[in-house]
Design an enzyme around this catalytic site. Structure first.
Site, PDB file in Angstrom:
ATOM      1  CD  GLU A 199       1.347  55.508   2.014  1.00 29.17           C
ATOM      2  OE1 GLU A 199       1.260  55.201   0.811  1.00 29.17           O
ATOM      3  OE2 GLU A 199       2.294  56.154   2.491  1.00 29.17           O
ATOM      4  NE  ARG A 209       3.300  52.155  -2.031  1.00 27.31           N
ATOM      5  CZ  ARG A 209       4.307  52.713  -2.705  1.00 27.31           C
ATOM      6  NH1 ARG A 209       5.475  52.100  -2.787  1.00 27.31           N
ATOM      7  NH2 ARG A 209       4.152  53.880  -3.292  1.00 27.31           N
ATOM      8  CG  ASN A 249       6.509  49.458   0.006  1.00 30.24           C
ATOM      9  OD1 ASN A 249       6.795  49.248  -1.163  1.00 30.24           O
ATOM     10  ND2 ASN A 249       6.362  50.679   0.495  1.00 30.24           N
ATOM     11  CG  HIS A 294       1.175  59.469  -2.734  1.00 30.03           C
ATOM     12  ND1 HIS A 294       1.586  60.761  -2.998  1.00 30.03           N
ATOM     13  CD2 HIS A 294       2.304  58.742  -2.560  1.00 30.03           C
ATOM     14  CE1 HIS A 294       2.903  60.816  -2.977  1.00 30.03           C
ATOM     15  NE2 HIS A 294       3.359  59.605  -2.717  1.00 30.03           N
ATOM     16  NE  ARG A 332       9.011  60.663  -7.887  1.00 28.62           N
ATOM     17  CZ  ARG A 332       8.278  60.001  -7.006  1.00 28.62           C
ATOM     18  NH1 ARG A 332       7.227  60.588  -6.457  1.00 28.62           N
ATOM     19  NH2 ARG A 332       8.569  58.768  -6.672  1.00 28.62           N
TER      20      ARG A 332
END
Length: 400
Positions: free
Chosen positions: A383, A90, A9, A179, A240
């Site tokens: 993940e 990813r 990642n 996600h 965010r």
């Protein structure tokens, strides 16, 4: 054949990696290289010799991956002793082209590069990780697993924005969702916990970490999700803003003379809990709440109120709900968030058990009352394991 997949990642200034047994989910090793390109970088490796911490200058993602390979040699496990079946990457944005993982070749690299305008903060770094791994592992199959792929099952009425046709057709402006690897993993694990098939369940999955998203999952497929064309839309997050009146952008330009870049930075990095409470670490926010900090309390209430609104909306979308599933750092560990987000929804058949909800555990578990018509679950996400499984499955299929 080995079941081990090296999962990478790559971020703009970091590179995370895990060596995962795709069959069991066990990580033989993992690590992160941070502050790439800065005067002093930092590398943490968890291997067979335990944890190692190193500070060193890391100029590029290639240097970062080479540092990881050296750590495997020094601190274990030796990659000479563990056959790697594939490298799984990813990739944040797959646009509308990629609904499944894909073998990496020059055409895929070009396609992901074409998607950079949709994810300028993420796809360039993902591509850098891919290019470096292809150079260092030229004989291994490499697979891209897209954060957006799980949500490609959304119907047009769910992903289409009410904007001019040329925006949609010529510039790809629509809801994509993110996600996806987490939502896919958690939805499958929730079905396992309930002893049912994913195809037989309607779920609302709440991924609550520094980034937050909700998904309505019907029969194992995403039918709606809170993040949009970018990861900015939806729930309140660490830094965010989440949902926002789009006219605020024009107001800031007219009244303050801000640039698009300044607004984009503020909404992605200076908003959310950071703007409301002064920091984006939910653990610190909880401590401040307990100390009576009014800003922290308001931030908590706004955060949970937004979650509740999405639970109600997705309940309406699905028609009936079998389970609400909390995951990621905040979703897994904050009993207060789970309780506040679902408070007052008893008429919808949602009833927490206070003792179960307040009991800490690292395992997937039920926290609803026995007589709750809708199960409430806490399911830790993984993940990296999901990426490893999808990568290995595709490689095995290609070799068959």
């Amino acid at each position: 054949m080995s079941d081990h997949v090296l999962v990478i990642n790559a971020g703009s200034s970091s590179l995370k990696y895990s060596l995962i047994d795709a069959a069991s989910g066990e990580a033989a090793a993992s690590g992160v290289v941070e502050r790439i390109g800065e005067p002093e970088g930092h590398h943490v490796h968890h291997g067979t010799d335990g944890e190692s911490n190193t500070s060193l200058k890391i100029a590029s993602h290639e240097d970062a991956l080479r540092a990881a390979l050296k750590a495997f040699e020094t601190h274990g496990p030796s990659l000479d002793d563990i056959e790697i079946a594939a490298v799984g990457h990813r990739v944040v944005h797959g646009g509308s082209q990629f609904a499944d993982p894909a073998l990496i070749d020059d055409d895929l690299v070009a396609a992901v590069n074409d998607l950079v305008p949709l994810a300028p903060l993420h796809n360039p770094a993902n591509l850098e990780g891919i290019q470096v791994a292809r150079r260092l592992f030229p004989d291994l199959q490499q697979v891209a697993v897209f954060d957006t792929a799980f949500h490609q099952t959304l119907a047009p009425h769910a992903y289409t924005y009410a904007v001019p046709l040329d925006w949609r057709d010529d510039h790809g402006i629509r809801r994509y969702g993110f996600h996806g690897t987490s939502h896919a993993f958690v939805a499958a694990e929730a079905a396992r916990l309930l002893g049912q098939e994913p195809a037989d369940l309607n779920l609302i999955v709440l991924h609550l970490g520094n980034g937050c998203s909700a998904a309505a999952v019907r029969g194992g497929q995403s039918v709606d999700t809170s993040m949009g064309m970018t990861p900015l839309e939806g729930l309140v997050m660490g830094t965010r803003s989440g949902d926002l009146d789009p006219a605020i952008h024009a107001h800031l330009v007219r009244e303050l003379g801000w640039t698009v870049e300044e607004i984009d930075h503020a909404l992605n990095y200076e908003s959310g809990l950071k703007a409301l409470a002064g920091g984006n670490d939910f653990r610190e926010l909880s401590i401040s709440r307990e100390a009576g900090d009014a800003r922290a309390q308001l931030a908590f209430e706004i955060y949970c109120y937004r979650i509740k609104k999405y639970v109600g909306a997705y309940y309406a979308v699905l028609g009936n709900v079998d389970a609400i599933v909390f995951t990621a750092g905040v979703g897994q560990h904050s009993a207060d968030v789970r309780a506040a987000s679902l408070a007052g929804l008893e008429r919808l058949g949602i009833q927490l058990d206070a003792e179960r909800n307040n009991t800490s555990s690292g395992e997937a578990r039920t926290v609803s009352a026995d007589d709750s018509a809708v199960a409430v679950l806490v399911v830790p996400t993984n993940e990296e394991w999901q990426i490893a499984r999808e990568a290995l499955s595709l490689v095995r299929l290609a070799e068959a």
